[in-house]
Design a protein around this motif. Structure first.
Motif, PDB file in Angstrom:
ATOM      1  N   MET A   1       0.886  -0.680  -0.239  1.00  0.00           N
ATOM      2  CA  MET A   1      -0.420  -0.323   0.158  1.00  0.00           C
ATOM      3  C   MET A   1       1.180   1.496  -0.205  1.00  0.00           C
ATOM      4  O   MET A   1       0.751   2.405   0.620  1.00  0.00           O
ATOM      5  N   ASN A  60      -6.586  -2.257   9.663  1.00  0.00           N
ATOM      6  CA  ASN A  60      -5.829  -1.643   9.598  1.00  0.00           C
ATOM      7  C   ASN A  60      -4.882  -1.334   9.293  1.00  0.00           C
ATOM      8  O   ASN A  60      -3.896  -0.481   9.617  1.00  0.00           O
ATOM      9  N   THR A 148      -6.579  -7.072  -3.410  1.00  0.00           N
ATOM     10  CA  THR A 148      -5.207  -8.083  -2.498  1.00  0.00           C
ATOM     11  C   THR A 148      -5.144  -9.193  -2.992  1.00  0.00           C
ATOM     12  O   THR A 148      -4.511  -9.933  -4.007  1.00  0.00           O
ATOM     13  N   HIS A 168      -1.080 -18.382   4.279  1.00  0.00           N
ATOM     14  CA  HIS A 168      -0.292 -18.033   6.100  1.00  0.00           C
ATOM     15  C   HIS A 168      -1.225 -17.099   6.600  1.00  0.00           C
ATOM     16  O   HIS A 168      -0.495 -16.050   5.690  1.00  0.00           O
ATOM     17  N   GLY A 169      -1.868 -17.219   7.205  1.00  0.00           N
ATOM     18  CA  GLY A 169      -2.358 -15.836   8.106  1.00  0.00           C
ATOM     19  C   GLY A 169      -4.164 -16.236   7.721  1.00  0.00           C
ATOM     20  O   GLY A 169      -4.857 -15.429   7.357  1.00  0.00           O
ATOM     21  N   GLY A 172      -7.662 -14.646   9.127  1.00  0.00           N
ATOM     22  CA  GLY A 172      -7.850 -13.227   8.509  1.00  0.00           C
ATOM     23  C   GLY A 172      -9.012 -12.848   7.648  1.00  0.00           C
ATOM     24  O   GLY A 172      -9.378 -13.569   6.348  1.00  0.00           O
ATOM     25  N   ILE A 173      -9.386 -11.310   7.212  1.00  0.00           N
ATOM     26  CA  ILE A 173     -10.448 -11.184   6.595  1.00  0.00           C
ATOM     27  C   ILE A 173     -10.098 -11.612   4.927  1.00  0.00           C
ATOM     28  O   ILE A 173     -10.219 -12.141   3.582  1.00  0.00           O
ATOM     29  N   THR A 174      -8.667 -10.757   4.719  1.00  0.00           N
ATOM     30  CA  THR A 174      -7.997 -11.697   3.793  1.00  0.00           C
ATOM     31  C   THR A 174      -7.066 -12.478   2.884  1.00  0.00           C
ATOM     32  O   THR A 174      -7.480 -13.407   2.078  1.00  0.00           O
ATOM     33  N   GLY A 194      -6.025 -19.821  13.296  1.00  0.00           N
ATOM     34  CA  GLY A 194      -6.069 -20.806  14.803  1.00  0.00           C
ATOM     35  C   GLY A 194      -7.457 -21.416  14.537  1.00  0.00           C
ATOM     36  O   GLY A 194      -8.443 -21.201  13.609  1.00  0.00           O
ATOM     37  N   ARG A 196     -10.684 -21.347  15.969  1.00  0.00           N
ATOM     38  CA  ARG A 196     -12.068 -20.812  15.975  1.00  0.00           C
ATOM     39  C   ARG A 196     -11.871 -20.696  14.252  1.00  0.00           C
ATOM     40  O   ARG A 196     -13.538 -20.862  13.757  1.00  0.00           O
ATOM     41  N   ASN A 197     -11.296 -21.075  13.807  1.00  0.00           N
ATOM     42  CA  ASN A 197     -11.274 -20.071  12.402  1.00  0.00           C
ATOM     43  C   ASN A 197     -11.247 -22.190  10.904  1.00  0.00           C
ATOM     44  O   ASN A 197     -11.996 -21.981   9.684  1.00  0.00           O
ATOM     45  N   TYR A 212      -1.538 -23.013  13.645  1.00  0.00           N
ATOM     46  CA  TYR A 212      -0.436 -21.793  13.950  1.00  0.00           C
ATOM     47  C   TYR A 212       0.399 -22.194  15.611  1.00  0.00           C
ATOM     48  O   TYR A 212       1.755 -21.490  14.944  1.00  0.00           O
ATOM     49  N   ALA A 235      -0.096 -13.423   4.667  1.00  0.00           N
ATOM     50  CA  ALA A 235      -0.643 -12.144   5.801  1.00  0.00           C
ATOM     51  C   ALA A 235      -0.304 -12.173   6.932  1.00  0.00           C
ATOM     52  O   ALA A 235      -1.296 -11.569   7.160  1.00  0.00           O
ATOM     53  N   ILE A 256       2.056  -9.646   1.621  1.00  0.00           N
ATOM     54  CA  ILE A 256       0.928  -8.396   1.168  1.00  0.00           C
ATOM     55  C   ILE A 256       1.495  -7.623   2.617  1.00  0.00           C
ATOM     56  O   ILE A 256       0.616  -6.912   3.058  1.00  0.00           O
ATOM     57  N   CYS A 272       3.461  -7.532  -2.824  1.00  0.00           N
ATOM     58  CA  CYS A 272       2.219  -7.100  -2.865  1.00  0.00           C
ATOM     59  C   CYS A 272       1.360  -5.859  -2.439  1.00  0.00           C
ATOM     60  O   CYS A 272       1.901  -5.759  -0.998  1.00  0.00           O
ATOM     61  N   VAL A 274      -2.322  -3.623  -2.568  1.00  0.00           N
ATOM     62  CA  VAL A 274      -3.221  -3.101  -3.718  1.00  0.00           C
ATOM     63  C   VAL A 274      -3.566  -2.506  -4.683  1.00  0.00           C
ATOM     64  O   VAL A 274      -3.110  -1.276  -4.109  1.00  0.00           O
TER      65      VAL A 274
HETATM   66  N1  LIG Z   1      -0.431  -5.158   0.708  1.00  0.00           N
HETATM   67  C1  LIG Z   1      -1.041  -4.783   0.979  1.00  0.00           C
HETATM   68  O1  LIG Z   1      -2.184  -4.188   0.167  1.00  0.00           O
HETATM   69  C2  LIG Z   1      -2.473  -5.409   2.019  1.00  0.00           C
HETATM   70  C3  LIG Z   1      -3.456  -5.761   1.839  1.00  0.00           C
HETATM   71  C4  LIG Z   1      -4.593  -5.882   2.379  1.00  0.00           C
HETATM   72  C5  LIG Z   1      -4.225  -6.409   3.545  1.00  0.00           C
HETATM   73  N2  LIG Z   1      -2.716  -6.132   4.525  1.00  0.00           N
HETATM   74  C6  LIG Z   1      -2.086  -6.481   5.499  1.00  0.00           C
HETATM   75  O2  LIG Z   1      -2.552  -7.929   5.558  1.00  0.00           O
HETATM   76  C7  LIG Z   1      -2.256  -8.873   6.878  1.00  0.00           C
HETATM   77  C8  LIG Z   1      -3.065  -9.840   6.766  1.00  0.00           C
HETATM   78  O3  LIG Z   1      -4.595  -9.027   7.264  1.00  0.00           O
HETATM   79  P1  LIG Z   1      -6.532  -9.578   6.662  1.00  0.00           P
HETATM   80  O4  LIG Z   1      -7.081  -8.343   6.593  1.00  0.00           O
HETATM   81  O5  LIG Z   1      -6.150 -11.250   6.708  1.00  0.00           O
HETATM   82  O6  LIG Z   1      -5.903  -9.611   8.272  1.00  0.00           O
HETATM   83  P2  LIG Z   1      -6.396  -9.611   9.777  1.00  0.00           P
HETATM   84  O7  LIG Z   1      -8.315  -9.619   9.690  1.00  0.00           O
HETATM   85  O8  LIG Z   1      -6.479  -8.051  10.507  1.00  0.00           O
HETATM   86  O9  LIG Z   1      -5.957 -10.669  10.490  1.00  0.00           O
HETATM   87  C9  LIG Z   1      -6.067 -10.989  11.404  1.00  0.00           C
HETATM   88  C10 LIG Z   1      -5.895 -12.887  11.505  1.00  0.00           C
HETATM   89  O10 LIG Z   1      -3.971 -12.852  11.542  1.00  0.00           O
HETATM   90  C11 LIG Z   1      -4.382 -14.520  12.016  1.00  0.00           C
HETATM   91  N3  LIG Z   1      -3.373 -14.082  12.506  1.00  0.00           N
HETATM   92  C12 LIG Z   1      -2.810 -13.398  13.709  1.00  0.00           C
HETATM   93  N4  LIG Z   1      -0.832 -14.140  13.295  1.00  0.00           N
HETATM   94  C13 LIG Z   1      -0.831 -14.893  13.181  1.00  0.00           C
HETATM   95  C14 LIG Z   1       0.299 -16.207  13.049  1.00  0.00           C
HETATM   96  N5  LIG Z   1       1.520 -15.697  13.859  1.00  0.00           N
HETATM   97  N6  LIG Z   1       0.006 -17.096  12.121  1.00  0.00           N
HETATM   98  C15 LIG Z   1      -0.689 -17.358  11.172  1.00  0.00           C
HETATM   99  N7  LIG Z   1      -1.867 -16.746  11.642  1.00  0.00           N
HETATM  100  C16 LIG Z   1      -2.295 -15.289  12.902  1.00  0.00           C
HETATM  101  C17 LIG Z   1      -5.087 -14.596  13.274  1.00  0.00           C
HETATM  102  O11 LIG Z   1      -6.346 -15.225  12.587  1.00  0.00           O
HETATM  103  P3  LIG Z   1      -6.861 -16.830  13.370  1.00  0.00           P
HETATM  104  O12 LIG Z   1      -8.423 -16.130  14.064  1.00  0.00           O
HETATM  105  O13 LIG Z   1      -6.884 -17.545  13.320  1.00  0.00           O
HETATM  106  O14 LIG Z   1      -5.920 -17.016  14.738  1.00  0.00           O
HETATM  107  C18 LIG Z   1      -6.181 -13.316  13.165  1.00  0.00           C
HETATM  108  O15 LIG Z   1      -7.671 -13.507  12.381  1.00  0.00           O
HETATM  109  C19 LIG Z   1      -2.562  -7.320   7.878  1.00  0.00           C
HETATM  110  O16 LIG Z   1      -1.489  -6.788   8.364  1.00  0.00           O
HETATM  111  C20 LIG Z   1      -3.152  -5.950   6.708  1.00  0.00           C
HETATM  112  O17 LIG Z   1      -2.788  -4.685   7.140  1.00  0.00           O
HETATM  113  C21 LIG Z   1      -1.614  -5.586   2.724  1.00  0.00           C
END
Ligand SMILES: NC(=O)c1ccc[n+]([C@@H]2O[C@H](COP(=O)([O-])OP(=O)(O)OC[C@H]3O[C@@H](n4cnc5c(N)ncnc54)[C@H](OP(=O)(O)O)[C@@H]3O)[C@@H](O)[C@H]2O)c1
Length: 325
Positions: A1, A60, A148, A168-169, A172-174, A194, A196-197, A212, A235, A256, A272, A274
């Motif tokens: 971003m 965020n 994204t 990985h991750g 999250g929403i993405t 985790g 719950r997902n 994880y 992610a 990302i 990457c 968005v």
């Molecule tokens: N580069 C870009 O253009 C771009 C675009 C979109 C997002 N992003 C970034 O990408 C990241 C993810 O985005 P998102 O929308 O998916 O965020 P999100 O919804 O806030 O993701 C949070 C989730 O990450 C998981 N998590 C946390 N620590 C973890 C770990 N150590 N190992 C594996 N999973 C873990 C957790 O899952 P559980 O609930 O299952 O524990 C948590 O619910 C953020 O930092 C965001 O800023 C970047």
């Protein structure tokens, strides 16, 4: 971003001198979010679309904008927000894809002001029609994560049917949208999340979900793909390097979270960010609607409570949407 866009003064044009709209944003970088009266946005380009915002997404990344780390094209005082869904109120003379009254969603940049406002202006090329089956709240939360996920899988990784990919991750929403779109391509998807997902991700098409929290989770992933992963997406902030050893030599890794590792063993790395793209957003939103993929929203907040909405997102408790009207 990241962006090399030079900030332009925020909405300095108004339909009438006293005409204002309500928004939520900042007076200065790093200031607390508060309700603002902003000059009415207007069509500055023949390709502009003026939108009556119904709902706006809160991510965020908005806190990165608040602290001055992501330049979205305007400077404080400004509304925050880079994604929204709403109804077209007016169009510039060169606009061909939209009419007044259309339901739309968008991730737009650069902007006159952010999307956390009653009205928002975006370039036609950055706007998408809203699928009828997608609720306003969900449509507002889709643009950044959906674009994204699409851009990572299609452009950065070039994911092919039959390939195995690690997300990985994935909790999250993405991450969830990455799983869903990768499975739709015909890939075998391994997600880390985790407990719950787990069920939700299996429903979205993951073949395996690895917790994880287990110290040996990388080893568990390795056992699922003994020859190494041909493709992986990170992610989780700061963890792209952690999944590098799981990627096969000559494979592809996309991150990302702005933490690209050094290229080794012929692994192609993509860092990457968005990009606004209305046509791609329309395609991916339609695809997700057909797959009946939704976004598990943690909460909705009224516009005047935007500070609390952002604090909730930053605390990591899930995606949040502002209901503007
Ligand atoms: N580069 C870009 O253009 C771009 C675009 C979109 C997002 N992003 C970034 O990408 C990241 C993810 O985005 P998102 O929308 O998916 O965020 P999100 O919804 O806030 O993701 C949070 C989730 O990450 C998981 N998590 C946390 N620590 C973890 C770990 N150590 N190992 C594996 N999973 C873990 C957790 O899952 P559980 O609930 O299952 O524990 C948590 O619910 C953020 O930092 C965001 O800023 C970047």
């Amino acid at each position: 971003m990241r962006s090399a866009i030079r900030p332009m003064p925020c909405v300095r044009h108004s339909a009438t001198v006293e005409s204002t709209v309500r928004g939520a944003g900042i007076d200065n970088y790093r200031a607390e979010v508060r309700v603002l009266d902003l000059p009415e946005p207007v069509l500055l380009s023949p390709e502009h679309v003026l939108i009556d915002v119904q709902c706006a997404g809160v991510g965020n990344w908005d806190d990165i904008v608040r602290s001055g780390g992501w330049n979205i094209g305007c400077a404080p005082p400004m509304a925050l927000g880079v994604e929204a869904a709403g109804i077209v109120r007016d169009i510039g003379p060169a606009v061909t894809r939209f009419r007044v009254g259309d339901a739309v969603l968008a991730h737009a940049m650069p902007v006159q002001q952010g999307a956390w406002a009653e009205r928002w202006v975006a370039l036609e090329s950055q706007v998408a029609h809203k699928p009828v089956e997608v609720a306003w709240t969900v449509a507002a939360a889709l643009p950044v994560p959906a674009l994204t996920a699409h851009q990572v899988l299609d452009n950065a990784l070039g994911l092919q049917p039959g390939e195995t990919v690690l997300v990985h991750g994935a909790g999250g929403i993405t991450g969830g949208l990455l799983v869903s779109l990768a499975a739709d391509v015909g890939a075998t998807v391994i997600g880390t999340a985790g407990p719950r997902n787990t069920d939700r991700l299996m429903q979205l098409g993951a073949a395996d979900v690895v917790d994880y929290h287990a110290a040996d989770w990388p080893e568990r992933v390795r056992k699922l793909c003994p020859g190494g992963l041909p493709a992986a997406v990170n992610a989780v902030r700061g963890q792209a390097g952690l999944i590098m050893p799981l990627v096969a030599s000559g494979g592809r890794l996309a991150t990302i979270t702005g933490d690209p590792p050094l290229e080794v063993r012929g692994i192609r790395i993509s860092n990457c960010y968005v990009q606004p793209d209305g046509r791609a957003l329309e395609q991916v939103a339609t695809r997700l609607a057909h797959q009946r993929v939704s976004i598990p929203l943690a909460a909705t907040y009224p516009l005047f409570d935007a500070a609390a909405a952002l604090a909730r997102v930053v605390s990591g408790s899930g995606p949040v949407v502002l209901e503007v009207r």
